[in-house]
Scaffold this motif. Sequence first.
Motif, short mmCIF file in Angstrom:
data_model
loop_
_atom_site.label_atom_id
_atom_site.label_comp_id
_atom_site.label_asym_id
_atom_site.label_seq_id
_atom_site.Cartn_x
_atom_site.Cartn_y
_atom_site.Cartn_z
N LYS A 1 0.85 -1.18 0.00
CA LYS A 1 0.00 0.00 0.00
C LYS A 1 0.89 1.23 0.00
O LYS A 1 1.99 1.23 0.54
CB LYS A 1 -0.89 0.01 1.25
CG LYS A 1 -1.96 -1.05 1.26
CD LYS A 1 -2.94 -0.80 2.41
CE LYS A 1 -2.25 -0.78 3.75
NZ LYS A 1 -3.18 -0.54 4.86
N LYS A 2 0.36 2.30 -0.58
CA LYS A 2 1.11 3.56 -0.61
C LYS A 2 0.19 4.67 -0.11
O LYS A 2 -0.33 5.46 -0.88
CB LYS A 2 1.63 3.84 -2.02
CG LYS A 2 2.63 2.82 -2.52
CD LYS A 2 3.28 3.23 -3.82
CE LYS A 2 2.35 3.08 -4.99
NZ LYS A 2 3.03 3.34 -6.28
N ARG A 3 -0.03 4.68 1.21
CA ARG A 3 -0.89 5.67 1.82
C ARG A 3 -0.14 6.41 2.91
O ARG A 3 0.42 5.79 3.82
CB ARG A 3 -2.14 5.01 2.43
CG ARG A 3 -3.05 4.37 1.39
CD ARG A 3 -4.23 3.71 2.05
NE ARG A 3 -5.07 3.04 1.08
CZ ARG A 3 -6.04 2.20 1.40
NH1 ARG A 3 -6.30 1.93 2.68
NH2 ARG A 3 -6.77 1.62 0.47
N LEU A 4 -0.12 7.74 2.80
CA LEU A 4 0.63 8.56 3.74
C LEU A 4 -0.30 9.55 4.42
O LEU A 4 -1.10 10.22 3.75
CB LEU A 4 1.75 9.29 3.00
CG LEU A 4 2.67 10.16 3.88
CD1 LEU A 4 4.12 9.97 3.48
CD2 LEU A 4 2.30 11.63 3.77
N LEU A 5 -0.19 9.62 5.74
CA LEU A 5 -0.99 10.54 6.55
C LEU A 5 -0.05 11.54 7.21
O LEU A 5 0.93 11.15 7.85
CB LEU A 5 -1.77 9.76 7.61
CG LEU A 5 -2.65 10.56 8.56
CD1 LEU A 5 -3.73 11.33 7.80
CD2 LEU A 5 -3.29 9.63 9.60
N ILE B 1 3.38 7.54 8.21
CA ILE B 1 2.82 8.70 8.90
C ILE B 1 3.92 9.72 9.12
O ILE B 1 5.00 9.39 9.63
CB ILE B 1 2.23 8.30 10.27
CG1 ILE B 1 1.05 7.32 10.09
CG2 ILE B 1 1.78 9.52 11.06
CD1 ILE B 1 0.54 6.73 11.40
N VAL B 2 3.65 10.98 8.74
CA VAL B 2 4.57 12.08 9.02
C VAL B 2 4.02 12.83 10.23
O VAL B 2 2.90 13.36 10.20
CB VAL B 2 4.69 13.04 7.82
CG1 VAL B 2 5.61 14.20 8.17
CG2 VAL B 2 5.24 12.28 6.60
N VAL B 3 4.80 12.90 11.30
CA VAL B 3 4.36 13.48 12.57
C VAL B 3 5.21 14.70 12.91
O VAL B 3 6.44 14.60 13.00
CB VAL B 3 4.48 12.45 13.72
CG1 VAL B 3 4.04 13.08 15.03
CG2 VAL B 3 3.67 11.22 13.42
N ASP B 4 4.55 15.83 13.10
CA ASP B 4 5.23 17.03 13.60
C ASP B 4 5.23 16.99 15.12
O ASP B 4 4.19 16.79 15.75
CB ASP B 4 4.50 18.29 13.10
CG ASP B 4 5.15 19.57 13.59
OD1 ASP B 4 6.33 19.52 14.00
OD2 ASP B 4 4.49 20.61 13.58
N VAL C 1 7.75 9.05 10.00
CA VAL C 1 8.75 10.06 9.68
C VAL C 1 8.49 11.21 10.66
O VAL C 1 7.42 11.83 10.65
CB VAL C 1 8.63 10.57 8.23
CG1 VAL C 1 9.64 11.68 7.98
CG2 VAL C 1 8.83 9.42 7.24
N ILE C 2 9.44 11.46 11.54
CA ILE C 2 9.28 12.47 12.59
C ILE C 2 9.94 13.76 12.14
O ILE C 2 11.12 13.77 11.76
CB ILE C 2 9.89 11.99 13.91
CG1 ILE C 2 9.22 10.67 14.35
CG2 ILE C 2 9.74 13.04 15.00
CD1 ILE C 2 9.86 10.04 15.57
N VAL D 1 10.49 3.51 12.86
CA VAL D 1 10.80 4.88 12.44
C VAL D 1 11.57 4.84 11.13
O VAL D 1 12.67 4.33 11.05
CB VAL D 1 11.62 5.62 13.52
CG1 VAL D 1 11.87 7.06 13.10
CG2 VAL D 1 10.90 5.57 14.87
N LEU D 2 10.95 5.40 10.11
CA LEU D 2 11.57 5.42 8.78
C LEU D 2 12.63 6.50 8.68
O LEU D 2 13.65 6.34 8.01
CB LEU D 2 10.50 5.63 7.72
CG LEU D 2 10.93 5.64 6.25
CD1 LEU D 2 11.54 4.30 5.87
CD2 LEU D 2 9.74 5.94 5.35
#
Length: 420
Positions: A3-7, A51-54, A79-80, A103-104
């Motif tokens: 799957k290629k889904r990014l949040l 998931i990209v997390v700020d 991805v932090i 963690v990527l």
Amino acid sequence: MKKKRLLVIDDDPLVCQTLGHMAEYTGFEVITTGTNVEFFAQLVLFEPNVIVVDLNMPGQDGVQLIRQLAELNHNAQLVIVSGMEKRVLTAAAQAASELGLRVLGILQKPVPLARLQQLLVLYLNASQKKHSKNTSWENQIDNADWMPAQEDLIHVIENDLLTLHYQPKLDCGTGGLIGFEALARWDVPGKGTVTPDVFVPLAESNHLISLMTLNIARQGIRWLSQIQATPALVDCRQYPGFEQQALTLSLNVTAKCMEDSDLPEQLEELCTEFKVDPACIILEISESSAMDDPVALLETLTRFRIKKFRLSIDDFGTGYSSMLHLVRLPFTEIKIDKDFVGIADSSEEARSVIRCIIDLSKSLGMDTVAEGVETQQTRDFLTQCGCTSFQGYLISKPLGQEKMSEWLRQYCAQARVSRS
């Protein structure tokens, strides 16, 4: 198919938009969110796998969000990102890893879009089995301001800057030296070592994988031709009981590289140039990648076998192979994954899997190689089961050319004493 889904969760709409566009360009479906409530709703509905997390979110910060993800046992890779200092990013990544999350990467704001793209490409190209907790962010901590790009890899290939380390393989029963596996390394002055899980996907995504593979093969085959003629080895072969067959060299080759129809002839030409029998070269392909499209792979593998190259299916037991496909593909060797071998001393389940793989290989007329052997107890078990050969820290870790030459001299000296 992955799957290629990014949040994305970030309270800055412009950042969300920019990151979203980059991810979409890389082939991802993207949803961006600005609040924790919306984020957790999309977590359920959208089912992201990245998931990209700020970290700097109002109300509930990114570290609290990471803990909630861990409590939910979510398996997305993180991805932090943050505008704070690198030590804070590193600490957050360490905390996430300790909580069982994967963690990527870690990225400082303003987010370098080229690095984000490289991380996403790394995710897409990673082997299906590479889902351990020790993920790639740990290799980036000392290099947070740098990550290799296409031009860096081109420079390395053109200037022959990739280096090879070699790990010996021994016969399980006799302890005789059978050959070596070549493992590529990319050392960057002042920046550390770039690992294959980073530079192989980079090569594949930039259509450099065949060129890089030939670069590695040239080095390895040339070294094998030299090592076969070393005085210590030639002298050792005069003693009764010492293995007389030529040593082998295993090279890791990706399924993507196998799409190059010129590769069989090019590797054959290298063998001719350095006077190495193609039967001494073993091409290792991971089970996961080999089974992505076994029908398309069949033609190329068959051409390699016609030219006498040997073929190994690597990391066996960690993918989801069809036995029919395994039988159809002309492999000569099954390599038992270290995930099973490493726990064989303590796990009856692992020992059962190993026995089944060895029995399967015997029924198909194939050799077996166990990787990751660290104890004599494990070697004794493998010998009892009929495993052909093994490699691992019990013998030696991968070594550079000079240290491997010294290891070979010591091995030959011990062999002379034991066989004279």
